[in-house]
Motif scaffolding. Structure first.
Motif, PDB file in Angstrom:
ATOM      1  N   PHE A  69     -49.170  78.829  99.908  1.00  0.00           N
ATOM      2  CA  PHE A  69     -48.968  80.266 100.096  1.00  0.00           C
ATOM      3  C   PHE A  69     -47.765  80.528 100.984  1.00  0.00           C
ATOM      4  O   PHE A  69     -46.980  81.462 100.737  1.00  0.00           O
ATOM      5  CB  PHE A  69     -50.223  80.893 100.709  1.00  0.00           C
ATOM      6  CG  PHE A  69     -50.053  82.343 101.073  1.00  0.00           C
ATOM      7  CD1 PHE A  69     -50.070  83.314 100.091  1.00  0.00           C
ATOM      8  CD2 PHE A  69     -49.857  82.732 102.388  1.00  0.00           C
ATOM      9  CE1 PHE A  69     -49.894  84.653 100.407  1.00  0.00           C
ATOM     10  CE2 PHE A  69     -49.688  84.061 102.724  1.00  0.00           C
ATOM     11  CZ  PHE A  69     -49.702  85.024 101.722  1.00  0.00           C
ATOM     12  N   GLU A  70     -47.591  79.718 102.024  1.00  0.00           N
ATOM     13  CA  GLU A  70     -46.443  79.891 102.907  1.00  0.00           C
ATOM     14  C   GLU A  70     -45.145  79.670 102.138  1.00  0.00           C
ATOM     15  O   GLU A  70     -44.175  80.421 102.304  1.00  0.00           O
ATOM     16  CB  GLU A  70     -46.529  78.924 104.081  1.00  0.00           C
ATOM     17  CG  GLU A  70     -45.378  79.046 105.060  1.00  0.00           C
ATOM     18  CD  GLU A  70     -45.456  78.046 106.187  1.00  0.00           C
ATOM     19  OE1 GLU A  70     -44.549  78.052 107.036  1.00  0.00           O
ATOM     20  OE2 GLU A  70     -46.406  77.245 106.210  1.00  0.00           O
ATOM     21  N   ARG A  71     -45.097  78.656 101.297  1.00  0.00           N
ATOM     22  CA  ARG A  71     -43.894  78.403 100.495  1.00  0.00           C
ATOM     23  C   ARG A  71     -43.612  79.581  99.563  1.00  0.00           C
ATOM     24  O   ARG A  71     -42.460  79.984  99.399  1.00  0.00           O
ATOM     25  CB  ARG A  71     -44.076  77.129  99.674  1.00  0.00           C
ATOM     26  CG  ARG A  71     -44.180  75.853 100.489  1.00  0.00           C
ATOM     27  CD  ARG A  71     -44.433  74.658  99.585  1.00  0.00           C
ATOM     28  NE  ARG A  71     -43.339  74.458  98.660  1.00  0.00           N
ATOM     29  CZ  ARG A  71     -43.401  73.620  97.618  1.00  0.00           C
ATOM     30  NH1 ARG A  71     -44.523  72.954  97.380  1.00  0.00           N
ATOM     31  NH2 ARG A  71     -42.370  73.468  96.823  1.00  0.00           N
ATOM     32  N   TRP A  72     -44.652  80.118  98.954  1.00  0.00           N
ATOM     33  CA  TRP A  72     -44.468  81.237  98.036  1.00  0.00           C
ATOM     34  C   TRP A  72     -44.038  82.498  98.775  1.00  0.00           C
ATOM     35  O   TRP A  72     -43.141  83.217  98.333  1.00  0.00           O
ATOM     36  CB  TRP A  72     -45.776  81.487  97.287  1.00  0.00           C
ATOM     37  CG  TRP A  72     -45.756  82.737  96.450  1.00  0.00           C
ATOM     38  CD1 TRP A  72     -45.211  82.891  95.206  1.00  0.00           C
ATOM     39  CD2 TRP A  72     -46.308  84.013  96.807  1.00  0.00           C
ATOM     40  NE1 TRP A  72     -45.381  84.175  94.763  1.00  0.00           N
ATOM     41  CE2 TRP A  72     -46.048  84.888  95.735  1.00  0.00           C
ATOM     42  CE3 TRP A  72     -46.993  84.493  97.923  1.00  0.00           C
ATOM     43  CZ2 TRP A  72     -46.455  86.222  95.737  1.00  0.00           C
ATOM     44  CZ3 TRP A  72     -47.389  85.813  97.936  1.00  0.00           C
ATOM     45  CH2 TRP A  72     -47.121  86.669  96.852  1.00  0.00           C
ATOM     46  N   ALA A  73     -44.664  82.750  99.913  1.00  0.00           N
ATOM     47  CA  ALA A  73     -44.384  83.990 100.648  1.00  0.00           C
ATOM     48  C   ALA A  73     -43.028  83.975 101.327  1.00  0.00           C
ATOM     49  O   ALA A  73     -42.470  85.036 101.614  1.00  0.00           O
ATOM     50  CB  ALA A  73     -45.482  84.242 101.689  1.00  0.00           C
TER      51      ALA A  73
END
Length: 298
Positions: A282-286
């Motif tokens: 999620f951090e990579r996507w966000a």
């Protein structure tokens, strides 16, 4: 033709060199983005590949140490017996039931923590006066152990679901709050000034500038909060529960069913790893908009 070349050649060469020079930043940016992408792929893929031998060695020692008498087999059964007990619990449906109950309690407490901590952290990080007024109370509560307050939660809320959700909420909210405050304070002031110069309202400033820029710090806090939530709910189930993974582990230990106990511990470990890497994704996507962001694997 020779005359034109002689007269206008330097100007033509200058314009050509200027055009090439103008393209250099874009070329470098594309190269840097490709390098970061390749490094991410190597990091995330290589971590598992490089880590498998050591993990395999650990599991091998777990299997042979009790069989060779290095460890007491009654208290530390071989890995194969633990996996067999895990399969029996799974086939009977008992393990799935305990997992569902623990995850529900942890998820409710964590969700409540998100709803409280992120808005409060945005306000405390953005408005210094509000932070000065509320910081002392926050620090006092943050430095009070959640397990020391468990008897208080039980006295006030009983031994049912409410006390377990309360301690889970209490365990997660401060990790989220502190990291949200830190993320807000680390936002580039130039971004805020630029948004203000375009007449951005406070609400849009939070929504379009401050919150997106704070995502990495918030996700880091969420990863700590999830772990703390799981620890808290397991501890609460051990002390005052009749269901859940904590109850399964504690009850198996009291009944000397050590294989079942280790099966519950392994299940909790797998859940923690899964949730952690979901948050990493999620951090990579966000933060994909940052281009060069590279979240840690911890």
């Amino acid at each position: 033709m020779a005359y034109l070349t002689e007269k206008f050649g330097p100007a033509i060469r200058f314009r050509g060199e200027a055009a090439v020079a103008a393209k250099i930043p874009a070329i470098k940016a594309r190269g840097a983005a490709q390098e970061v992408k390749a490094r991410r792929k190597e990091t995330y893929g290589g971590t598992f590949v490089y880590g498998l031998p050591l993990l395999g060695l650990f599991f091998l020692l777990w299997e042979i140490a009790p069989r060779l008498g290095w460890l007491n087999r009654i208290f530390f059964p071989p890995l194969s017996e633990v996996l067999l007990a895990w399969w029996d619990l799974l086939a009977s449906g008992a393990l799935v039931e305990h997992i569902g109950i623990s995850l529900q309690r942890a998820a409710i407490g964590f969700a409540l923590g998100v709803l409280v901590a992120i808005p409060l952290g945005l306000l405390m990080g953005r408005y210094s006066l509000f932070e000065k007024v509320s910081d002392l109370l926050v620090q006092t509560l943050r430095n009070t152990s959640q397990f020391a307050l468990l008897p208080v939660f039980i006295l006030l809320l009983g031994i049912g679901e409410e006390s377990k959700v309360a301690i889970t909420f209490y365990s997660s909210v401060f990790f989220l709050l502190v990291n949200t405050i830190s993320g807000v304070k680390s936002v580039d002031p130039l971004l805020i000034k630029a948004a203000r110069s375009m007449g951005t309202s406070d609400f849009d400033l939070f929504r379009k500038v401050i919150l997106p820029a704070s995502i990495p710090s918030i996700v880091a806090g969420a990863r700590l909060a999830v772990k703390s939530s799981l620890f808290a709910v397991i501890g609460a189930e051990m002390l005052a529960g009749k269901s859940g993974l904590g109850f399964l582990i504690q009850n198996s230990q009291l009944m000397m069913e050590t294989a079942d106990m280790y099966a519950g511990i392994l299940t909790l470990t797998v859940i923690g790893l899964t949730v952690n890497y979901l948050l990493v994704w999620f951090e990579r996507w966000a933060t994909a908009w940052k281009g060069q962001s590279e979240p840690s694997l911890i």
